[in-house]
Scaffold this motif. Sequence first.
Motif, PDB file in Angstrom:
ATOM      1  N   VAL A 198       0.836  -1.199   0.000  1.00  0.00           N
ATOM      2  CA  VAL A 198       0.000   0.000   0.000  1.00  0.00           C
ATOM      3  C   VAL A 198       0.874   1.253   0.000  1.00  0.00           C
ATOM      4  O   VAL A 198       0.634   2.205  -0.761  1.00  0.00           O
ATOM      5  CB  VAL A 198      -0.950  -0.016   1.210  1.00  0.00           C
ATOM      6  CG1 VAL A 198      -1.672   1.326   1.343  1.00  0.00           C
ATOM      7  CG2 VAL A 198      -1.965  -1.150   1.078  1.00  0.00           C
ATOM      8  N   ALA A 199       1.910   1.264   0.839  1.00  0.00           N
ATOM      9  CA  ALA A 199       2.795   2.427   0.901  1.00  0.00           C
ATOM     10  C   ALA A 199       3.540   2.630  -0.411  1.00  0.00           C
ATOM     11  O   ALA A 199       3.718   3.768  -0.875  1.00  0.00           O
ATOM     12  CB  ALA A 199       3.778   2.259   2.054  1.00  0.00           C
ATOM     13  N   ALA A 200       3.976   1.537  -1.042  1.00  0.00           N
ATOM     14  CA  ALA A 200       4.704   1.658  -2.311  1.00  0.00           C
ATOM     15  C   ALA A 200       3.814   2.233  -3.400  1.00  0.00           C
ATOM     16  O   ALA A 200       4.260   3.065  -4.209  1.00  0.00           O
ATOM     17  CB  ALA A 200       5.257   0.291  -2.721  1.00  0.00           C
ATOM     18  N   HIS A 201       2.546   1.822  -3.448  1.00  0.00           N
ATOM     19  CA  HIS A 201       1.645   2.343  -4.479  1.00  0.00           C
ATOM     20  C   HIS A 201       1.267   3.800  -4.199  1.00  0.00           C
ATOM     21  O   HIS A 201       1.123   4.593  -5.142  1.00  0.00           O
ATOM     22  CB  HIS A 201       0.388   1.485  -4.554  1.00  0.00           C
ATOM     23  CG  HIS A 201       0.595   0.177  -5.255  1.00  0.00           C
ATOM     24  ND1 HIS A 201       0.938   0.078  -6.581  1.00  0.00           N
ATOM     25  CD2 HIS A 201       0.502  -1.104  -4.801  1.00  0.00           C
ATOM     26  CE1 HIS A 201       1.059  -1.187  -6.926  1.00  0.00           C
ATOM     27  NE2 HIS A 201       0.798  -1.928  -5.864  1.00  0.00           N
ATOM     28  N   ILE A 202       1.075   4.139  -2.945  1.00  0.00           N
ATOM     29  CA  ILE A 202       0.699   5.517  -2.624  1.00  0.00           C
ATOM     30  C   ILE A 202       1.816   6.481  -3.011  1.00  0.00           C
ATOM     31  O   ILE A 202       1.553   7.601  -3.477  1.00  0.00           O
ATOM     32  CB  ILE A 202       0.357   5.625  -1.128  1.00  0.00           C
ATOM     33  CG1 ILE A 202      -0.963   4.910  -0.842  1.00  0.00           C
ATOM     34  CG2 ILE A 202       0.258   7.092  -0.684  1.00  0.00           C
ATOM     35  CD1 ILE A 202      -1.346   4.908   0.618  1.00  0.00           C
ATOM     36  N   ARG A 203       3.054   6.079  -2.850  1.00  0.00           N
ATOM     37  CA  ARG A 203       4.192   6.960  -3.152  1.00  0.00           C
ATOM     38  C   ARG A 203       4.537   7.005  -4.638  1.00  0.00           C
ATOM     39  O   ARG A 203       5.364   7.820  -5.047  1.00  0.00           O
ATOM     40  CB  ARG A 203       5.417   6.493  -2.364  1.00  0.00           C
ATOM     41  CG  ARG A 203       5.275   6.591  -0.854  1.00  0.00           C
ATOM     42  CD  ARG A 203       6.611   6.358  -0.179  1.00  0.00           C
ATOM     43  NE  ARG A 203       6.474   6.332   1.270  1.00  0.00           N
ATOM     44  CZ  ARG A 203       6.468   5.218   1.996  1.00  0.00           C
ATOM     45  NH1 ARG A 203       6.610   4.048   1.392  1.00  0.00           N
ATOM     46  NH2 ARG A 203       6.351   5.274   3.314  1.00  0.00           N
ATOM     47  N   SER A 204       3.936   6.154  -5.444  1.00  0.00           N
ATOM     48  CA  SER A 204       4.303   6.097  -6.861  1.00  0.00           C
ATOM     49  C   SER A 204       3.497   7.113  -7.664  1.00  0.00           C
ATOM     50  O   SER A 204       2.320   7.364  -7.394  1.00  0.00           O
ATOM     51  CB  SER A 204       4.061   4.691  -7.407  1.00  0.00           C
ATOM     52  OG  SER A 204       2.688   4.373  -7.392  1.00  0.00           O
ATOM     53  N   TRP A 205       4.140   7.678  -8.690  1.00  0.00           N
ATOM     54  CA  TRP A 205       3.476   8.619  -9.586  1.00  0.00           C
ATOM     55  C   TRP A 205       2.410   7.923 -10.419  1.00  0.00           C
ATOM     56  O   TRP A 205       1.422   8.538 -10.822  1.00  0.00           O
ATOM     57  CB  TRP A 205       4.502   9.275 -10.498  1.00  0.00           C
ATOM     58  CG  TRP A 205       5.249  10.382  -9.841  1.00  0.00           C
ATOM     59  CD1 TRP A 205       6.516  10.347  -9.342  1.00  0.00           C
ATOM     60  CD2 TRP A 205       4.762  11.703  -9.586  1.00  0.00           C
ATOM     61  NE1 TRP A 205       6.856  11.552  -8.788  1.00  0.00           N
ATOM     62  CE2 TRP A 205       5.791  12.417  -8.934  1.00  0.00           C
ATOM     63  CE3 TRP A 205       3.559  12.347  -9.841  1.00  0.00           C
ATOM     64  CZ2 TRP A 205       5.652  13.735  -8.538  1.00  0.00           C
ATOM     65  CZ3 TRP A 205       3.409  13.677  -9.453  1.00  0.00           C
ATOM     66  CH2 TRP A 205       4.447  14.352  -8.812  1.00  0.00           C
ATOM     67  N   ARG A 206       2.615   6.641 -10.669  1.00  0.00           N
ATOM     68  CA  ARG A 206       1.660   5.889 -11.472  1.00  0.00           C
ATOM     69  C   ARG A 206       0.291   5.868 -10.815  1.00  0.00           C
ATOM     70  O   ARG A 206      -0.739   6.099 -11.476  1.00  0.00           O
ATOM     71  CB  ARG A 206       2.181   4.463 -11.658  1.00  0.00           C
ATOM     72  CG  ARG A 206       1.252   3.522 -12.372  1.00  0.00           C
ATOM     73  CD  ARG A 206       1.944   2.180 -12.569  1.00  0.00           C
ATOM     74  NE  ARG A 206       2.477   1.657 -11.310  1.00  0.00           N
ATOM     75  CZ  ARG A 206       3.293   0.621 -11.224  1.00  0.00           C
ATOM     76  NH1 ARG A 206       3.690   0.013 -12.314  1.00  0.00           N
ATOM     77  NH2 ARG A 206       3.715   0.201 -10.059  1.00  0.00           N
ATOM     78  N   PHE A 207       0.258   5.621  -9.514  1.00  0.00           N
ATOM     79  CA  PHE A 207      -1.019   5.566  -8.818  1.00  0.00           C
ATOM     80  C   PHE A 207      -1.652   6.949  -8.726  1.00  0.00           C
ATOM     81  O   PHE A 207      -2.872   7.098  -8.827  1.00  0.00           O
ATOM     82  CB  PHE A 207      -0.814   4.978  -7.420  1.00  0.00           C
ATOM     83  CG  PHE A 207      -2.085   4.819  -6.632  1.00  0.00           C
ATOM     84  CD1 PHE A 207      -3.019   3.859  -6.979  1.00  0.00           C
ATOM     85  CD2 PHE A 207      -2.357   5.637  -5.545  1.00  0.00           C
ATOM     86  CE1 PHE A 207      -4.193   3.714  -6.264  1.00  0.00           C
ATOM     87  CE2 PHE A 207      -3.519   5.494  -4.820  1.00  0.00           C
ATOM     88  CZ  PHE A 207      -4.440   4.525  -5.182  1.00  0.00           C
ATOM     89  N   ILE A 208      -0.832   7.973  -8.546  1.00  0.00           N
ATOM     90  CA  ILE A 208      -1.369   9.334  -8.472  1.00  0.00           C
ATOM     91  C   ILE A 208      -2.018   9.725  -9.798  1.00  0.00           C
ATOM     92  O   ILE A 208      -3.112  10.320  -9.836  1.00  0.00           O
ATOM     93  CB  ILE A 208      -0.251  10.326  -8.091  1.00  0.00           C
ATOM     94  CG1 ILE A 208       0.265  10.026  -6.674  1.00  0.00           C
ATOM     95  CG2 ILE A 208      -0.745  11.767  -8.180  1.00  0.00           C
ATOM     96  CD1 ILE A 208       1.449  10.873  -6.263  1.00  0.00           C
ATOM     97  N   VAL A 209      -1.377   9.376 -10.918  1.00  0.00           N
ATOM     98  CA  VAL A 209      -1.950   9.683 -12.232  1.00  0.00           C
ATOM     99  C   VAL A 209      -3.266   8.937 -12.431  1.00  0.00           C
ATOM    100  O   VAL A 209      -4.245   9.496 -12.954  1.00  0.00           O
ATOM    101  CB  VAL A 209      -0.931   9.327 -13.332  1.00  0.00           C
ATOM    102  CG1 VAL A 209      -1.580   9.405 -14.709  1.00  0.00           C
ATOM    103  CG2 VAL A 209       0.265  10.254 -13.268  1.00  0.00           C
ATOM    104  N   LEU A 210      -3.317   7.680 -11.998  1.00  0.00           N
ATOM    105  CA  LEU A 210      -4.552   6.904 -12.135  1.00  0.00           C
ATOM    106  C   LEU A 210      -5.672   7.495 -11.284  1.00  0.00           C
ATOM    107  O   LEU A 210      -6.827   7.558 -11.721  1.00  0.00           O
ATOM    108  CB  LEU A 210      -4.300   5.451 -11.742  1.00  0.00           C
ATOM    109  CG  LEU A 210      -3.426   4.638 -12.695  1.00  0.00           C
ATOM    110  CD1 LEU A 210      -3.120   3.275 -12.106  1.00  0.00           C
ATOM    111  CD2 LEU A 210      -4.107   4.486 -14.044  1.00  0.00           C
ATOM    112  N   ILE A 211      -5.357   7.944 -10.083  1.00  0.00           N
ATOM    113  CA  ILE A 211      -6.368   8.564  -9.227  1.00  0.00           C
ATOM    114  C   ILE A 211      -6.912   9.833  -9.878  1.00  0.00           C
ATOM    115  O   ILE A 211      -8.124  10.064  -9.920  1.00  0.00           O
ATOM    116  CB  ILE A 211      -5.781   8.872  -7.838  1.00  0.00           C
ATOM    117  CG1 ILE A 211      -5.628   7.587  -7.025  1.00  0.00           C
ATOM    118  CG2 ILE A 211      -6.668   9.848  -7.070  1.00  0.00           C
ATOM    119  CD1 ILE A 211      -5.084   7.814  -5.638  1.00  0.00           C
TER     120      ILE A 211
END
Length: 315
Positions: free
Chosen positions: A12-25
Amino acid sequence: MAPINVLINKEVAAHIRSWRFIVLIVLVVLTFVASLYVSSGNLRSAFGNPQDPDKSFLYLKLLTTTDNSIPPFHVFLNFLAPLLGIALGFDAVNAEQNGGTLTRLMAQPIYRDNLLFAKFAGPMILVSTLFTSLVLLMLGGGLISTGVRIEPQEVIRIAGFVVISLIYVGFWLSLSIFLSIKFRQSATSALTAIGIWLFFTVFFPIVINLIVRSFLPNPNYISEQEFLKYNELILNMLRLSPSQLYTDATTTLLSPSVRSLGPITMEQMIGAIPAPLSFRDSLMIVWPQVSGLTAATVVCFALSYFVFMRREVRS
């Protein structure tokens, strides 16, 4: 803490810190806001139609009404959900192996199945939180702007829509995790997952139509019963696609007046009252679709488990 909890928190922490997840959100939120804005602007015309049996369901109309400039939210989600699952899982295992961290993880006192489950559970926790937050924002915005009390059946139907969307994302996530185990390079697994998604979304209906047309007789020379049988055959073949299963399930849940997902005869229409169905009746109509999506998700995760448990991670 148990090792599985530590691994899930790590994912969860790795995905929250990634730009990929932020772009998807940002992409999903913008889609939701645009669809909600268009649907709220067309609520008056939707409620002004006396022939619509679903006109009393305000909050369901927010998810299904559009002015044809953009698709409604549940149709948009049919395209975004696979990308969300693929983006969160295409490098779940091979990135760890290429970076050398998979060997160090396996050297700890944890089981392999705990690691694989954490790779699936971490993104699903984030996606479920995102979808639940969007639904709560929709309900809150509708209550503030209209002041109309939400019906309990609407809450149940929207919750069912969220659950089916999570199952749909889970299928593509489990498929992408399987491909990340099968292929060593992240680019190969990503391109394979996107190719499978494009095939089922774009090319699969074309292939089915070409196959059926090759032996379909002239509709002018067959009876009504034979014509309905051919249409039912085409629909059953199209339902081999996960996107078709998701479309059938969400359309039925968000449109209470839908009584059938296939062609019906005039004899079957005689005596039918144009009134919305209960949630139980709608769920019984789409239960095969929900079961199919769930079974496909379980099969993909089981394949991932089988391949990962037999793989040499030190190479």
